[in-house]
Write a protein that holds these residues in place. Structure first.
Motif, mmCIF file in Angstrom:
data_model
loop_
_atom_site.group_PDB
_atom_site.id
_atom_site.type_symbol
_atom_site.label_atom_id
_atom_site.label_comp_id
_atom_site.label_asym_id
_atom_site.label_seq_id
_atom_site.Cartn_x
_atom_site.Cartn_y
_atom_site.Cartn_z
ATOM 1 N N GLN A 1 64.928 43.703 39.369
ATOM 2 C CA GLN A 1 65.491 44.009 40.928
ATOM 3 C C GLN A 1 64.577 44.723 41.740
ATOM 4 O O GLN A 1 64.358 44.570 43.092
ATOM 5 N N GLN A 2 63.269 45.118 41.314
ATOM 6 C CA GLN A 2 62.400 45.913 42.023
ATOM 7 C C GLN A 2 61.419 44.525 42.203
ATOM 8 O O GLN A 2 59.938 45.132 42.171
ATOM 9 N N SER A 3 61.729 43.392 42.301
ATOM 10 C CA SER A 3 61.018 42.245 42.189
ATOM 11 C C SER A 3 59.992 42.170 43.257
ATOM 12 O O SER A 3 59.957 42.804 44.461
ATOM 13 N N CYS A 4 59.169 41.385 43.372
ATOM 14 C CA CYS A 4 58.261 41.001 44.006
ATOM 15 C C CYS A 4 58.422 39.737 44.861
ATOM 16 O O CYS A 4 58.925 38.739 44.269
ATOM 17 N N ASN A 5 57.903 39.894 46.086
ATOM 18 C CA ASN A 5 58.186 38.630 47.048
ATOM 19 C C ASN A 5 57.312 37.894 47.065
ATOM 20 O O ASN A 5 56.127 38.234 46.259
ATOM 21 N N ALA A 6 57.312 36.788 47.459
ATOM 22 C CA ALA A 6 56.301 35.708 47.049
ATOM 23 C C ALA A 6 54.901 36.279 47.801
ATOM 24 O O ALA A 6 53.924 35.957 47.091
ATOM 25 N N THR A 7 54.936 36.843 48.929
ATOM 26 C CA THR A 7 53.654 37.457 49.604
ATOM 27 C C THR A 7 53.128 38.384 48.403
ATOM 28 O O THR A 7 51.632 38.427 48.164
ATOM 29 N N ARG A 8 53.707 39.400 47.822
ATOM 30 C CA ARG A 8 53.175 40.234 46.881
ATOM 31 C C ARG A 8 52.572 39.592 45.621
ATOM 32 O O ARG A 8 51.423 39.573 45.069
ATOM 33 N N LEU A 9 53.416 38.407 45.188
ATOM 34 C CA LEU A 9 53.061 37.751 43.846
ATOM 35 C C LEU A 9 51.569 37.067 44.319
ATOM 36 O O LEU A 9 50.721 36.900 43.539
ATOM 37 N N LEU A 10 51.541 36.538 45.454
ATOM 38 C CA LEU A 10 50.212 35.690 45.812
ATOM 39 C C LEU A 10 49.111 36.692 46.190
ATOM 40 O O LEU A 10 48.184 36.239 45.766
ATOM 41 N N THR A 11 49.354 37.850 46.394
ATOM 42 C CA THR A 11 48.142 38.873 46.417
ATOM 43 C C THR A 11 47.474 38.776 45.041
ATOM 44 O O THR A 11 46.170 38.848 45.018
ATOM 45 N N PHE A 12 48.164 38.950 43.833
ATOM 46 C CA PHE A 12 47.592 38.851 42.629
ATOM 47 C C PHE A 12 47.083 37.607 42.234
ATOM 48 O O PHE A 12 45.917 37.380 41.601
ATOM 49 N N TRP A 13 47.768 36.390 42.839
ATOM 50 C CA TRP A 13 47.186 35.135 42.417
ATOM 51 C C TRP A 13 45.645 34.863 43.039
ATOM 52 O O TRP A 13 44.827 34.577 42.403
ATOM 53 N N HIS A 14 45.762 35.649 44.610
ATOM 54 C CA HIS A 14 44.431 35.358 45.377
ATOM 55 C C HIS A 14 43.335 35.981 44.464
ATOM 56 O O HIS A 14 42.202 35.842 44.435
ATOM 57 N N ASP A 15 43.747 37.213 44.052
ATOM 58 C CA ASP A 15 42.719 38.209 43.490
ATOM 59 C C ASP A 15 42.236 37.608 42.071
ATOM 60 O O ASP A 15 40.963 37.693 41.834
ATOM 61 N N GLU A 16 43.171 36.772 41.495
ATOM 62 C CA GLU A 16 42.505 36.135 40.308
ATOM 63 C C GLU A 16 41.479 34.885 40.657
ATOM 64 O O GLU A 16 40.697 34.797 39.785
ATOM 65 N N GLN A 17 41.895 34.589 41.862
ATOM 66 C CA GLN A 17 40.915 33.072 42.194
ATOM 67 C C GLN A 17 39.644 33.547 42.412
ATOM 68 O O GLN A 17 38.558 33.013 42.358
ATOM 69 N N ASN A 18 39.381 34.877 42.879
ATOM 70 C CA ASN A 18 37.958 35.413 42.757
ATOM 71 C C ASN A 18 37.690 36.470 41.734
ATOM 72 O O ASN A 18 36.754 37.275 42.001
ATOM 73 N N ALA A 19 38.247 36.328 40.592
ATOM 74 C CA ALA A 19 37.870 36.757 39.422
ATOM 75 C C ALA A 19 36.303 36.750 39.122
ATOM 76 O O ALA A 19 35.737 35.971 39.451
ATOM 77 N N ALA A 20 35.965 37.557 37.949
ATOM 78 C CA ALA A 20 34.526 37.223 37.445
ATOM 79 C C ALA A 20 34.439 35.800 37.063
ATOM 80 O O ALA A 20 35.487 35.197 36.507
ATOM 81 N N ARG A 21 33.398 35.268 36.846
ATOM 82 C CA ARG A 21 33.167 33.903 36.502
ATOM 83 C C ARG A 21 33.729 33.626 35.034
ATOM 84 O O ARG A 21 34.152 32.693 34.936
ATOM 85 N N TRP A 22 33.381 34.494 34.103
ATOM 86 C CA TRP A 22 33.733 34.303 32.728
ATOM 87 C C TRP A 22 35.326 34.352 32.547
ATOM 88 O O TRP A 22 35.786 33.378 32.087
ATOM 89 N N LEU A 23 36.139 34.917 33.765
ATOM 90 C CA LEU A 23 37.432 34.960 33.363
ATOM 91 C C LEU A 23 37.905 33.618 34.049
ATOM 92 O O LEU A 23 38.878 32.826 33.504
ATOM 93 N N VAL A 24 37.360 33.306 35.414
ATOM 94 C CA VAL A 24 37.734 31.895 36.024
ATOM 95 C C VAL A 24 37.676 30.696 34.993
ATOM 96 O O VAL A 24 38.233 29.968 34.733
ATOM 97 N N ASP A 25 36.278 30.737 34.490
ATOM 98 C CA ASP A 25 35.722 29.619 33.368
ATOM 99 C C ASP A 25 36.947 29.753 32.081
ATOM 100 O O ASP A 25 37.015 28.771 31.694
ATOM 101 N N SER A 26 37.130 30.847 31.740
ATOM 102 C CA SER A 26 38.153 30.941 30.447
ATOM 103 C C SER A 26 39.507 30.389 30.840
ATOM 104 O O SER A 26 40.137 29.852 30.065
ATOM 105 N N LEU A 27 39.900 30.515 32.130
ATOM 106 C CA LEU A 27 41.304 29.874 32.529
ATOM 107 C C LEU A 27 41.091 28.369 32.476
ATOM 108 O O LEU A 27 42.201 27.635 31.963
#
Length: 145
Positions: free
Chosen positions: A4-30
């Motif tokens: 119920q305290q859910s995230c709207n799409a804008t909030r969710l995408l904040t986290f998605w964008h942050d992961e797109q700029n993560a450390a190289r080893w994490l991006v490679d691991s995905l």
């Protein structure tokens, strides 16, 4: 089934964008598991629940009648609200006997968060990759133990 305290799409995408700029080893691991923006939003829609923990999101996927798999997104450079995490753990244990998640072996911070949640390494590892081998560790909490 978002909280119920859910995230709207804008909030969710904040986290998605942050992961797109993560450390190289994490991006490679995905690797092939890296999701486009639309794939990520579809993943979120299909989650059993998504808990907003302030600087982190906890995605919960039902994997069986009493089993769930969890995934974290934690904003870089931030800490997770451990009190909120403990409340979330209690709620999950009302619905599931087993909680598990896969953690990259180099991600010591996330391993500590999972251990604080009560998950322990169950001895199962997954090796992936071609030129670069990546080791994933399975951490699990079984309420019956």
């Amino acid at each position: 089934m978002m909280d119920q305290q859910s995230c709207n799409a804008t909030r969710l995408l904040t986290f998605w964008h942050d992961e797109q700029n993560a450390a190289r080893w994490l991006v490679d691991s995905l690797g092939s598991r890296a999701m486009s923006e639309q794939e990520f939003l579809s993943f979120c829609e299909n989650c059993w629940n998504i808990y907003d923990l302030g600087n982190a999101l906890l995605y919960v996927e039902r994997r069986g009648e009493d089993i769930c798999e969890i995934h974290f997104s934690i904003l870089r450079g931030s800490e997770i609200n451990m009190d909120a995490l403990k409340i979330t753990k209690c709620e999950l244990l009302q619905h599931f006997n087993k909680i598990f998640g896969w953690v990259h072996s180099r991600n010591k911070g996330l391993q500590q968060v999972c251990e604080a949640l009560g998950l322990r390494f169950n001895g199962v590892k997954l090796l992936e990759g071609g030129e670069r081998m990546i080791t994933w560790k399975c951490l699990m909490l079984d309420s019956r133990d």
